[in-house]
Design a protein around this motif. Structure first.
Motif, PDB file in Angstrom:
ATOM      1  N   ASN A  51      52.527  42.436  34.263  1.00 57.48           N
ATOM      2  CA  ASN A  51      53.938  42.142  34.520  1.00 57.48           C
ATOM      3  C   ASN A  51      54.004  40.817  35.283  1.00 57.48           C
ATOM      4  OD1 ASN A  51      56.558  41.965  35.420  1.00 57.48           O
ATOM      5  ND2 ASN A  51      56.605  43.978  36.394  1.00 57.48           N
ATOM      6  N   LEU A  52      54.619  39.802  34.692  1.00 58.83           N
ATOM      7  CA  LEU A  52      54.649  38.473  35.304  1.00 58.83           C
ATOM      8  C   LEU A  52      55.424  38.443  36.622  1.00 58.83           C
ATOM      9  CD1 LEU A  52      55.065  36.111  32.204  1.00 58.83           C
ATOM     10  CD2 LEU A  52      53.010  36.525  33.560  1.00 58.83           C
ATOM     11  N   ASN A  53      56.211  39.477  36.908  1.00 64.32           N
ATOM     12  CA  ASN A  53      56.923  39.538  38.192  1.00 64.32           C
ATOM     13  C   ASN A  53      56.019  40.031  39.323  1.00 64.32           C
ATOM     14  OD1 ASN A  53      59.450  38.669  37.185  1.00 64.32           O
ATOM     15  ND2 ASN A  53      59.820  40.700  36.331  1.00 64.32           N
ATOM     16  N   ASN A  54      54.845  40.551  38.962  1.00 64.30           N
ATOM     17  CA  ASN A  54      53.855  40.972  39.940  1.00 64.30           C
ATOM     18  C   ASN A  54      52.893  39.811  40.159  1.00 64.30           C
ATOM     19  OD1 ASN A  54      51.282  41.938  40.920  1.00 64.30           O
ATOM     20  ND2 ASN A  54      51.926  44.027  40.465  1.00 64.30           N
ATOM     21  N   PRO A  55      52.791  39.280  41.398  1.00 62.54           N
ATOM     22  CA  PRO A  55      51.958  38.071  41.620  1.00 62.54           C
ATOM     23  C   PRO A  55      50.501  38.226  41.176  1.00 62.54           C
ATOM     24  CG  PRO A  55      53.320  38.537  43.539  1.00 62.54           C
ATOM     25  CD  PRO A  55      53.474  39.713  42.622  1.00 62.54           C
ATOM     26  N   ILE A  56      49.904  39.411  41.398  1.00 59.85           N
ATOM     27  CA  ILE A  56      48.513  39.628  40.981  1.00 59.85           C
ATOM     28  C   ILE A  56      48.414  39.620  39.457  1.00 59.85           C
ATOM     29  CG2 ILE A  56      46.574  41.237  41.007  1.00 59.85           C
ATOM     30  CD1 ILE A  56      47.154  39.825  43.687  1.00 59.85           C
ATOM     31  N   HIS A  57      49.326  40.333  38.815  1.00 61.89           N
ATOM     32  CA  HIS A  57      49.344  40.363  37.348  1.00 61.89           C
ATOM     33  C   HIS A  57      49.569  38.968  36.787  1.00 61.89           C
ATOM     34  CE1 HIS A  57      50.441  44.924  36.905  1.00 61.89           C
ATOM     35  NE2 HIS A  57      49.449  44.705  37.752  1.00 61.89           N
ATOM     36  N   VAL A 100      41.683  45.313  45.480  1.00 66.22           N
ATOM     37  CA  VAL A 100      43.026  44.787  45.239  1.00 66.22           C
ATOM     38  C   VAL A 100      43.986  45.966  45.086  1.00 66.22           C
ATOM     39  CG1 VAL A 100      44.488  43.445  43.681  1.00 66.22           C
ATOM     40  CG2 VAL A 100      42.139  42.697  44.148  1.00 66.22           C
ATOM     41  N   GLU A 101      45.000  45.995  45.907  1.00 67.26           N
ATOM     42  CA  GLU A 101      45.931  47.122  45.926  1.00 67.26           C
ATOM     43  C   GLU A 101      46.613  47.294  44.568  1.00 67.26           C
ATOM     44  OE1 GLU A 101      49.825  48.737  48.467  1.00 67.26           O
ATOM     45  OE2 GLU A 101      48.794  46.882  49.066  1.00 67.26           O
ATOM     46  N   GLY A 102      46.634  48.528  44.100  1.00 67.84           N
ATOM     47  CA  GLY A 102      47.344  48.855  42.866  1.00 67.84           C
ATOM     48  C   GLY A 102      46.502  48.753  41.612  1.00 67.84           C
ATOM     49  N   ILE A 103      45.246  48.290  41.740  1.00 68.17           N
ATOM     50  CA  ILE A 103      44.368  48.180  40.572  1.00 68.17           C
ATOM     51  C   ILE A 103      43.034  48.860  40.895  1.00 68.17           C
ATOM     52  CG2 ILE A 103      43.226  46.626  38.929  1.00 68.17           C
ATOM     53  CD1 ILE A 103      45.307  44.539  39.468  1.00 68.17           C
ATOM     54  N   VAL A 104      42.596  49.763  40.032  1.00 64.53           N
ATOM     55  CA  VAL A 104      41.328  50.459  40.214  1.00 64.53           C
ATOM     56  C   VAL A 104      40.181  49.458  40.229  1.00 64.53           C
ATOM     57  CG1 VAL A 104      39.726  52.104  39.114  1.00 64.53           C
ATOM     58  CG2 VAL A 104      42.173  52.586  39.145  1.00 64.53           C
ATOM     59  N   ASP A 105      39.251  49.613  41.168  1.00 66.30           N
ATOM     60  CA  ASP A 105      38.068  48.735  41.201  1.00 66.30           C
ATOM     61  C   ASP A 105      37.291  48.875  39.894  1.00 66.30           C
ATOM     62  OD1 ASP A 105      38.806  48.145  43.755  1.00 66.30           O
ATOM     63  OD2 ASP A 105      37.033  48.983  44.734  1.00 66.30           O
ATOM     64  N   GLY A 106      37.131  47.763  39.185  1.00 65.24           N
ATOM     65  CA  GLY A 106      36.426  47.836  37.916  1.00 65.24           C
ATOM     66  C   GLY A 106      36.305  46.490  37.248  1.00 65.24           C
ATOM     67  N   ILE A 107      35.645  46.499  36.118  1.00 63.84           N
ATOM     68  CA  ILE A 107      35.544  45.315  35.266  1.00 63.84           C
ATOM     69  C   ILE A 107      36.510  45.525  34.100  1.00 63.84           C
ATOM     70  CG2 ILE A 107      34.034  43.889  33.818  1.00 63.84           C
ATOM     71  CD1 ILE A 107      31.674  44.956  35.513  1.00 63.84           C
ATOM     72  N   TYR A 108      37.345  44.533  33.887  1.00 59.86           N
ATOM     73  CA  TYR A 108      38.398  44.620  32.866  1.00 59.86           C
ATOM     74  C   TYR A 108      38.205  43.517  31.833  1.00 59.86           C
ATOM     75  CZ  TYR A 108      40.920  47.575  36.225  1.00 59.86           C
ATOM     76  OH  TYR A 108      41.285  48.576  37.082  1.00 59.86           O
ATOM     77  N   HIS A 109      38.580  43.830  30.615  1.00 59.36           N
ATOM     78  CA  HIS A 109      38.704  42.803  29.582  1.00 59.36           C
ATOM     79  C   HIS A 109      40.169  42.392  29.521  1.00 59.36           C
ATOM     80  CE1 HIS A 109      39.542  41.709  25.235  1.00 59.36           C
ATOM     81  NE2 HIS A 109      38.675  40.787  25.627  1.00 59.36           N
TER      82      HIS A 109
END
Length: 428
Positions: A51-57, A100-109
């Motif tokens: 979501n582009l309104n979320n700074p991390i995203h 990082v708050e709100g995201i599960v610790d992991g490796i993402y594609h």
């Protein structure tokens, strides 16, 4: 040639263009046979919609976002924040997220086609740090750039590893641009255990890691290697191997890069305007043969001379063939130093395989290097190329990369023995 003999220099020499080589092998391809340009993991993998309104995203998404879609007779072309030779997009991005708050610790594609993160590996006490910065832990982000090389070799054959590495550098530049917009520092890393990572990420021979960008808080903590291998998923719908490229990649991962002190660039771009520049960046296909101002040109040169945030480094020397800059004598420049005067617009058009943009632009630039590590040098050339794109576009000047040129004849024009890694052109 055995892989142990395919040094960066040997690979570069073996893939040079000349007037004769291009005539003998014009390299036409059937567009309908192009392999898929998007990698997608199976539907049952967990996903995070960005979501582009979320700074991390937004920080993650903007590194690779689709910014324009064009529809041609053979189907849609989705243009992205990072340019690519032939719009083939061999690069993929994997992001490790930790603490990082709100995201599960992991490796993402990073699934560009659907603007989401696909969780491919959940972390416990393991992670990418062990391969990249042993003895450290990153609370934040590790961006890995990889290349699905067949997307490029389908068209460009043996020379495609050049374009994969340049594209990787551009993609790292797109990561840096997003970091600037989101007020984050990044550090580029090129010297790390790429071969072990390729194996543990399940890439087989179809994909390979090229570069890395780290953003976050560094802690002294031992992180172990991935406890499990990631299941293999192909980045193309079909694949034809190229042993020469695979051997050259393997061999060129071994040499250490030159080292330098880590320094961060100091840009003063207006962030709102720069954000729009990232979204609107395009590769120009035609120039109107108009001049650009000397002030704008010198500003572009100044930004190219800013620090590159890495300890692994290869020096890139930039030659500029000035055709149309107000108040500047046409000729060949090294930086801002005039090497020789002359109108070389027809010459640069010829050298760049008779591409009109190299003749009609305001300035044609060539990036050269006397490197130790070929992979690092090519990626830094691409990284600077992305900086050139965004700086010139920010000023309202158009830009395009040029990966095809007559190598030896271009060296003759530049009066250098260093390898020519990349060509670019700016203008109006």
């Amino acid at each position: 040639m055995p892989s142990s003999q395919i040094s960066g220099k040997a690979y570069h020499d073996a893939t040079k263009h000349s007037y004769l080589s291009v005539q003998l092998d014009p390299n036409y391809v059937d567009a309908s046979t192009q392999p898929s340009a998007f990698k997608v993991y199976p539907k049952f993998y967990r996903r995070v919609k960005l979501n582009l309104n979320n700074p991390i995203h937004s920080f993650i998404s903007l590194t690779s976002a689709i910014t324009l879609e064009k529809v041609y007779k053979d189907g849609p072309y989705r243009l992205r924040a990072n340019p690519s030779a032939g719009a083939l997009y061999p690069t993929e991005v994997y992001v490790q997220v930790r603490g990082v708050e709100g995201i599960v610790d992991g490796i993402y594609h990073l699934e560009v086609e659907n603007n989401c993160l696909t969780l491919i590996y959940e972390l416990i006490d393991d992670g990418l740090e062990s391969y990249i910065i042993p003895g450290k832990c990153i609370n934040g982000f590790i961006f890995l750039i990889s290349c699905v090389y067949y997307r490029s070799s389908w068209k460009y054959q043996n020379r495609s590893m050049r374009y994969c590495l340049l594209d990787s550098g551009h993609h790292l530049g797109a990561v840096a641009a997003s970091a600037y917009l989101h007020k984050k520092n990044i550090q580029l890393v090129f010297d790390f255990d790429k071969l072990a990572l390729n194996s543990d990420l399940g890439f087989e021979n179809k994909e390979f890691i090229t570069g890395c960008a780290v953003s976050g808080e560094l802690q002294d903590k031992k992180i172990r290697r991935l406890r499990l291998k990631v299941p293999f998923v192909s980045g193309t719908d079909y694949f034809e191997s190229n042993q020469f490229i695979e051997d050259a990649y393997q061999a060129t991962t071994q040499q250490k890069s030159r080292q330098q002190k880590l320094e961060y660039p100091q840009f003063d771009f207006d962030r709102d305007k720069f954000y729009q520049t990232v979204w609107d960046r395009r590769s120009i296909r035609r120039f109107r043969k108009e001049a650009i101002s000397q002030e704008d040109y010198l500003y572009v040169v100044q930004q190219l001379q800013q620090s590159i945030p890495t300890e692994n480094y290869e020096e890139i020397e930039i030659y500029s063939v000035v055709h149309r800059v107000e108040g500047m004598t046409p000729g060949l420049y090294r930086g801002t130093h005039l090497v020789k005067t002359g109108n070389f617009s027809e010459k640069t058009g010829y050298l760049c395989i008779n591409q009109a943009i190299a003749r009609d632009g305001a300035v044609t630039l060539f990036f050269v290097s006397d490197y130790l590590n070929y992979q690092t040098a090519m990626q830094i050339a691409g990284f600077l190329g992305q900086r050139l794109y965004l700086t010139s576009n920010y000023l309202g000047i158009q830009c395009s990369g040029i990966g095809a040129y007559y190598d030896d004849e271009t060296q003759e024009l530049l009066e250098t023995n260093k390898d020519v890694l990349y060509g670019m052109v700016i203008g109006i």
